[in-house]
Design a protein around this motif. Structure first.
Motif, PDB file in Angstrom:
ATOM      1  N   PRO A  49       2.041   1.652   3.927  1.00 37.42           N
ATOM      2  CA  PRO A  49       1.667   0.024   3.682  1.00 37.42           C
ATOM      3  C   PRO A  49       0.249  -0.259   2.907  1.00 37.42           C
ATOM      4  O   PRO A  49      -0.913  -0.900   3.628  1.00 37.42           O
ATOM      5  N   PHE A  50       0.161   0.891   2.350  1.00 36.02           N
ATOM      6  CA  PHE A  50      -0.967   1.103   1.655  1.00 36.02           C
ATOM      7  C   PHE A  50      -1.920   0.340   0.693  1.00 36.02           C
ATOM      8  O   PHE A  50      -0.783  -0.501  -0.242  1.00 36.02           O
ATOM      9  N   SER A  51      -2.956  -0.413   0.332  1.00 40.13           N
ATOM     10  CA  SER A  51      -2.968  -0.534  -0.284  1.00 40.13           C
ATOM     11  C   SER A  51      -3.029  -0.096  -1.659  1.00 40.13           C
ATOM     12  O   SER A  51      -3.100   0.882  -2.115  1.00 40.13           O
ATOM     13  N   GLU A  52      -3.081  -0.865  -2.702  1.00 41.65           N
ATOM     14  CA  GLU A  52      -2.458  -0.401  -3.904  1.00 41.65           C
ATOM     15  C   GLU A  52      -3.778   0.569  -5.023  1.00 41.65           C
ATOM     16  O   GLU A  52      -5.154   0.465  -4.722  1.00 41.65           O
ATOM     17  N   GLY A  53      -2.968   1.775  -5.355  1.00 45.76           N
ATOM     18  CA  GLY A  53      -3.701   2.921  -5.718  1.00 45.76           C
ATOM     19  C   GLY A  53      -4.607   3.692  -5.139  1.00 45.76           C
ATOM     20  O   GLY A  53      -5.418   4.775  -5.657  1.00 45.76           O
ATOM     21  N   ILE A  54      -4.492   3.232  -3.611  1.00 42.11           N
ATOM     22  CA  ILE A  54      -4.937   4.354  -3.021  1.00 42.11           C
ATOM     23  C   ILE A  54      -5.180   5.650  -2.314  1.00 42.11           C
ATOM     24  O   ILE A  54      -5.077   6.771  -2.134  1.00 42.11           O
ATOM     25  N   PHE A  55      -3.382   5.617  -2.997  1.00 42.88           N
ATOM     26  CA  PHE A  55      -3.065   6.840  -2.393  1.00 42.88           C
ATOM     27  C   PHE A  55      -2.400   7.598  -4.256  1.00 42.88           C
ATOM     28  O   PHE A  55      -1.852   6.513  -4.524  1.00 42.88           O
TER      29      PHE A  55
END
Lengths: 310, 202
Positions: free
Chosen positions: B45-51
Motif C-alpha cells: 500500500p505505497f503512497s502514490e509516486g513513492i516507489f
C-alpha cells in the motif's frame, strides 16, 4: 401480492391441510414429547413427503423455476436460485478472535448486503455486543449493550462480541419446529425452508442465542441493492411472516468461498473453515488457542468458537 | 494381478517407490524464511509516486544517523515502533532502497515484507501463516488472498487506528411498519462508508 399467496407459492398444495392439521396439534407438540411410535411416524412421513430434503432433483428444479418466475415479477429483475448440496467431507466451523474485534459493525451490514435482509422493517442477523472489561459477561447476552455508537471504535476499557447463529450440532430450534421447516444439513449448517415456515416462532423462543429473526412486515430492499446470486436455503428473498437467520453464507461457502462477514472484517477477527480438515484455519484456532463457546452448559454444541488470540 | 504373491510384490514396489519419491514432496526441514510458498497478497500500500525509491535514492549517500528529516518528515516525526532501539536502516536496505533488509543481511522485496516483521513477531507471524492473525479472502477451499502486515499496520506507527463504527440496530419499539416508496427504502450504510474510506486513503 397478498400475504397468503406470498407465502404459499412453492409449497405443495397439501400444505394447506397440513397447516390446519398442525393448528390442532401444535400446542400438544410444544407441551409434551411427540409420540414417535412407528405407525404415527409413517403417517407423518407420508404427510411430509414433499419436504425439501425428499424432493427429487426434478422436483427441486421445478420449484426453483417457479420461484424464479415469481421473484422476477416481484422485483423486476432476475434472481438466480441454486440448491447446491453440501460438499462431502465438510463440517463448517467458525472462529471469532475477541482480542481483535473492534466493534465496528462492518460485518453486520456486509451480511445485510450479501443476504438480502430487509432494510425496512430492519432485520440484522449479526448483533455486536459491547462489554466493559473486567465485568462478568459472556453468558449475559441479554444484559449487554448493543446500541453503543461512539465517534470511533475501539473504545478504551471495552471489548466487543458479535453474536449470530451458532450453528449448533445439537440445535434446540430444530427440535422446536413443528413443521420441520428448519433442519441441520450434512455440512452442519442449520437452514430454514421459507416456504415451509409457518411463522409460529417456536424456534426463536428455543434459541438460547437470540439468533433468529422474524419478518413482522413485508421485507423491503432497494432494487439496486438486491443480491441476485442466491441459494434456496439461504439468501433468496424472504416473505412476511417467516423466520430467518445466518446460514454461514451457504450460497458462498458451498461454492468454496469465505462468508461475507469474514471478508469484510477490517481487523481479521473472523475465521472460517472445514472442521474435518486438519489444515484449516479453524482447526488451527481450536488446537492452538483457548477457545470457548457460548452457554456451553446447555449442550447445544455450537460450531462457533470464540477465543482471545493474545 | 489375481495371484496374492504377485499383489504383494506390487505393494512392495509401490512402497519402495514412495519412499524414494517422498523427499521430493517433503523437502528437508524448511528454514524460517523459506518454509512457505509465496503468499498471494495485494500490492503493497505505497503512497502514490513513492516507489521505486531508487528514483531519488539511486545517487544518494545513505545516512544512518538518527535525525530530523527534510523529506519523509511525517514518517520520521511520527516514528513509534520500539523507537528507542530502532531507526530507518534497521529495516530499509541502505544500498538499494527498493528492498528491505533482514537482520541476517538477506534482502526481501516489499511484496514480502512479512518476513521482516516476522523476525521480531514470531508467534504472530506463525498465526498469520495459518491465516489466523490478519485475514484471508477468496476461497476457503482454493485460492486464498492474504494481507501484508502493512496493509493493517503502518510499519512506522503500527498501532491499529480507531475507525468510525456503522450505526446500531434500531430498537424494537422504533421498528414500525410504514408505507414507503421505493426511493424511501433506507440504503445500506456500508456502501457509503466504504466509498468514503477509499477516498480518505488516497
Amino acid at each position: 401480492m397478498s400475504r397468503e399467496s406470498d407465502r404459499r407459492s412453492g409449497r405443495p398444495c397439501r400444505s394447506i391441510s397440513r397447516r390446519d392439521f398442525l393448528k390442532g396439534t401444535a400446542a400438544g407438540i410444544a407441551g409434551a414429547a411427540f409420540p414417535f411410535g412407528s405407525t404415527i411416524v409413517s403417517v407423518w412421513e407420508s404427510f411430509f413427503q414433499k419436504h425439501f430434503r425428499e424432493m427429487s432433483q426434478d422436483e427441486i428444479r421445478d420449484v426453483i423455476e417457479r420461484l424464479q418466475r415469481e421473484y422476477s415479477e416481484k422485483f423486476d429483475t432476475r434472481i438466480d436460485i441454486n440448491a447446491r448440496k453440501a460438499i462431502p467431507g465438510t463440517l463448517f466451523g467458525y472462529g471469532l478472535d475477541l482480542s481483535r474485534c473492534i466493534g465496528c459493525r462492518r460485518c453486520v451490514y456486509a451480511c445485510v448486503r450479501e443476504n438480502n435482509q430487509s432494510r425496512d422493517p430492519q432485520v440484522h442477523w449479526i448483533t455486536v455486543l459491547r462489554f466493559k472489561k473486567g465485568e462478568k459477561w459472556v453468558n449475559d447476552l441479554e444484559g449487554a449493550e448493543k446500541y453503543y455508537y461512539p465517534e470511533k471504535v475501539p473504545e478504551e476499557g471495552f471489548f466487543y462480541m458479535p453474536v449470530q447463529c451458532q450453528q449448533c450440532e445439537n440445535p434446540p430450534c430444530v427440535k422446536a419446529c413443528p413443521t420441520q421447516a428448519t433442519w441441520k444439513e450434512p455440512d452442519g449448517i442449520v437452514v430454514i425452508d421459507y416456504n415451509w415456515c409457518i411463522g409460529c416462532r417456536y424456534c426463536m423462543a428455543a434459541c438460547p442465542y437470540g439468533a433468529r429473526r422474524f419478518n413482522w412486515g413485508r421485507p423491503r430492499i432497494p432494487k439496486e441493492e438486491l443480491n441476485t446470486e442466491t441459494h434456496y436455503l439461504g439468501n433468496r428473498p424472504r416473505y412476511v411472516g417467516v423466520v430467518e437467520k445466518c446460514t454461514f453464507c451457504i450460497q458462498r461457502t458451498r461454492a468454496g468461498r469465505y462468508p461475507a462477514c469474514v471478508e469484510i472484517c477490517p481487523v481479521g477477527a473472523r475465521k472460517f473453515g472445514n472442521l474435518l480438515d486438519p489444515n484449516s484455519e479453524i482447526r488451527y484456532c481450536i488446537e492452538n488457542k483457548r477457545v470457548f463457546r457460548l452457554k456451553e452448559d446447555l449442550n447445544t454444541l455450537p460450531k462457533f468458537y470464540y477465543f482471545f488470540a493474545t | 494381478m489375481g495371484h496374492p504373491g504377485e499383489r504383494r510384490t506390487w505393494h512392495l514396489c509401490a512402497a519402495a517407490l514412495f519412499l524414494l519419491l517422498m523427499p521430493l514432496f517433503h523437502p528437508s526441514e524448511p528454514s524460517a524464511e523459506e518454509d512457505i510458498p509465496k503468499f498471494f497478497v495485494p500490492p503493497p500500500p505505497f503512497s502514490e509516486g513513492i516507489f521505486p525509491c531508487s528514483q531519488c535514492h539511486a545517487g544518494m549517500e545513505a545516512n544512518p544517523t538518527r535525525r530530523e528529516l527534510s523529506y519523509h518528515t511525517e514518517i520520521a516525526k511520527g516514528f513509534n515502533h520500539a523507537a528507542d532501539q530502532r531507526w530507518c536502516l534497521d529495516c530499509h536496505n541502505p544500498d538499494d532502497r527498493d528492498k528491505l533488509r533482514l537482520a541476517s543481511g538477506k534482502l526481501v522485496s516489499f511484496e514480502e515484507s512479512y518476513y521482516l516483521c516476522g523476525q521480531c513477531h514470531g508467534t504472530i507471524f506463525r498465526d498469520w501463516k495459518a491465516g489466523v492473525h490478519g485475514k484471508r479472502t477468496g476461497y476457503w477451499r482454493g485460492k486464498k488472498e492474504y494481507r501484508l502486515c502493512v496493509h493493517c499496520h503502518n510499519p512506522h506507527r503500527p498501532r491499529f487506528k480507531p475507525i468510525k463504527p456503522l450505526p446500531p440496530p434500531m430498537k424494537p419499539e422504533d421498528i414500525k411498519y410504514r408505507e414507503l416508496s421505493p426511493e424511501e427504502i433506507p440504503r445500506n450504510p456500508l456502501n457509503e462508508i466504504l466509498r468514503s474510506e477509499r477516498v480518505e486513503r488516497k
